[in-house]
Design a protein around this motif. Structure first.
Motif, short mmCIF file in Angstrom:
data_model
loop_
_atom_site.label_atom_id
_atom_site.label_comp_id
_atom_site.label_asym_id
_atom_site.label_seq_id
_atom_site.Cartn_x
_atom_site.Cartn_y
_atom_site.Cartn_z
N GLU A 106 0.86 -1.17 0.00
CA GLU A 106 0.00 0.00 0.00
C GLU A 106 0.90 1.23 0.00
O GLU A 106 1.85 1.31 0.77
CB GLU A 106 -0.89 0.00 1.25
CG GLU A 106 -1.85 -1.17 1.30
CD GLU A 106 -2.95 -1.04 0.27
OE1 GLU A 106 -3.30 0.09 -0.10
OE2 GLU A 106 -3.47 -2.08 -0.16
N VAL A 130 -0.40 4.70 -0.22
CA VAL A 130 -1.14 5.94 -0.04
C VAL A 130 -0.76 6.55 1.29
O VAL A 130 -0.84 5.90 2.33
CB VAL A 130 -2.66 5.67 -0.07
CG1 VAL A 130 -3.41 6.99 0.13
CG2 VAL A 130 -3.06 5.04 -1.39
N LEU A 158 -5.35 10.28 -6.90
CA LEU A 158 -5.01 8.91 -6.51
C LEU A 158 -5.12 7.99 -7.71
O LEU A 158 -6.12 7.99 -8.43
CB LEU A 158 -5.97 8.41 -5.43
CG LEU A 158 -5.74 6.95 -4.99
CD1 LEU A 158 -4.39 6.79 -4.31
CD2 LEU A 158 -6.86 6.47 -4.08
N ILE A 180 -5.37 4.15 -8.44
CA ILE A 180 -5.59 2.81 -7.89
C ILE A 180 -5.20 1.83 -8.99
O ILE A 180 -5.86 1.75 -10.03
CB ILE A 180 -7.05 2.60 -7.48
CG1 ILE A 180 -7.44 3.59 -6.38
CG2 ILE A 180 -7.28 1.16 -7.00
CD1 ILE A 180 -8.93 3.57 -6.04
N ASP A 211 -0.68 10.22 -5.97
CA ASP A 211 -0.44 9.15 -5.00
C ASP A 211 -0.84 7.83 -5.63
O ASP A 211 -1.65 7.77 -6.56
CB ASP A 211 -1.25 9.38 -3.73
CG ASP A 211 -0.85 10.67 -3.02
OD1 ASP A 211 0.35 11.01 -3.04
OD2 ASP A 211 -1.74 11.33 -2.45
N GLN A 258 -2.03 3.74 -4.93
CA GLN A 258 -2.46 2.60 -4.11
C GLN A 258 -2.52 1.39 -5.02
O GLN A 258 -3.14 1.43 -6.09
CB GLN A 258 -3.85 2.83 -3.51
CG GLN A 258 -4.35 1.61 -2.72
CD GLN A 258 -5.76 1.79 -2.21
OE1 GLN A 258 -6.35 2.86 -2.36
NE2 GLN A 258 -6.31 0.74 -1.62
N CYS A 259 -1.87 0.32 -4.62
CA CYS A 259 -1.84 -0.89 -5.44
C CYS A 259 -2.73 -1.98 -4.86
O CYS A 259 -2.71 -2.23 -3.65
CB CYS A 259 -0.41 -1.42 -5.56
SG CYS A 259 0.60 -0.45 -6.67
N ALA A 291 -12.00 -0.18 -3.19
CA ALA A 291 -10.90 0.78 -3.07
C ALA A 291 -11.37 2.20 -3.40
O ALA A 291 -10.95 3.17 -2.76
CB ALA A 291 -9.75 0.37 -3.99
N ALA A 317 -11.28 5.39 -0.88
CA ALA A 317 -10.47 6.55 -1.28
C ALA A 317 -11.29 7.83 -1.38
O ALA A 317 -10.75 8.93 -1.21
CB ALA A 317 -9.81 6.26 -2.63
#
Length: 210
Positions: A7, A9, A20, A22, A44, A46-47, A66, A70
């Motif tokens: 993660e 973020v 963001l 994703i 940013d 997020q995986c 997700a 978010a």
């Protein structure tokens, strides 16, 4: 797919001008490289686990969850997936949520470019594709999940209709090139390489102005 995706973020309140992404864990290195290279400090990442590609029917719900989490912190979100074998279900989720994803059916298409990928696929339909990520994790993402480490005789069942392995290289890395060549040899396929760079991934991220 078997490589873990951390993660990434940052915690806490996020300014409204931040974006963001994703993304599939298979794109983590590429997204971070692009944001560093272009100074995209407002983006940013997020995986989600790359292992979801083994169960693509789970991708839409994972992405939806997700997005919902978010939205407490981000107004602007981009989904770093293609259709990725979801049969249009991911697009349905994103239409419901009002969020866009990367163009193309999969990462091969948006790295190579949609027209180039279609031309390669038409020129030689029996092509197995690698990216930098897949070349790096070939053993854990291809060989072991298919049982070829313990049952190499299954090679023909899985790859008998393939004729070549095409490595779509995001970077010029001799080690990855060697890994891709050895992967082709292991599958008994002709080897080819095309330097794609980051393709549409870089274009799309670059368009996310601060």
């Amino acid at each position: 797919m078997g490589a873990p995706a951390p993660e990434m973020v940052p915690p806490g309140p996020v300014p409204g001008d931040r974006v963001l992404v994703i993304a599939c864990g298979a794109l983590a290195n590429e997204v971070l490289a692009i944001t560093r290279q272009h100074g995209l400090t407002h983006i940013d990442l997020q995986c989600l686990p790359a292992q979801l590609h083994n169960r693509p029917e789970k991708i839409p719900d994972a992405v939806r969850r997700a997005i919902h989490v978010a939205r407490h912190d981000y107004e602007r979100i981009l989904i770093g997936y293609g259709d990725c074998g979801t049969g249009g279900l991911l697009d349905k989720v994103l239409a419901d949520e009002g969020v866009e994803r990367l163009p193309g059916a999969h990462c091969y298409a948006f790295f190579a470019g949609l027209e180039v990928f279609d031309a390669e696929a038409e020129a030689e339909p029996g092509t197995f594709y690698l990216t930098d990520f897949l070349a790096r994790h070939f053993e854990t993402l291809v060989i072991r999940p298919l049982g070829l480490d313990s049952h190499p005789e299954l090679r023909d069942a899985y790859f008998g209709n393939y004729t070549r392995l095409l490595y779509l290289a995001q970077t010029d890395d001799p080690d990855l090139d060697d890994r891709a060549r050895r992967a082709a040899d292991r599958l008994g396929l002709a080897y080819a390489r095309r330097r794609t760079g980051y393709g549409l991934l870089e274009t799309r991220l670059g368009a996310l102005s601060a």
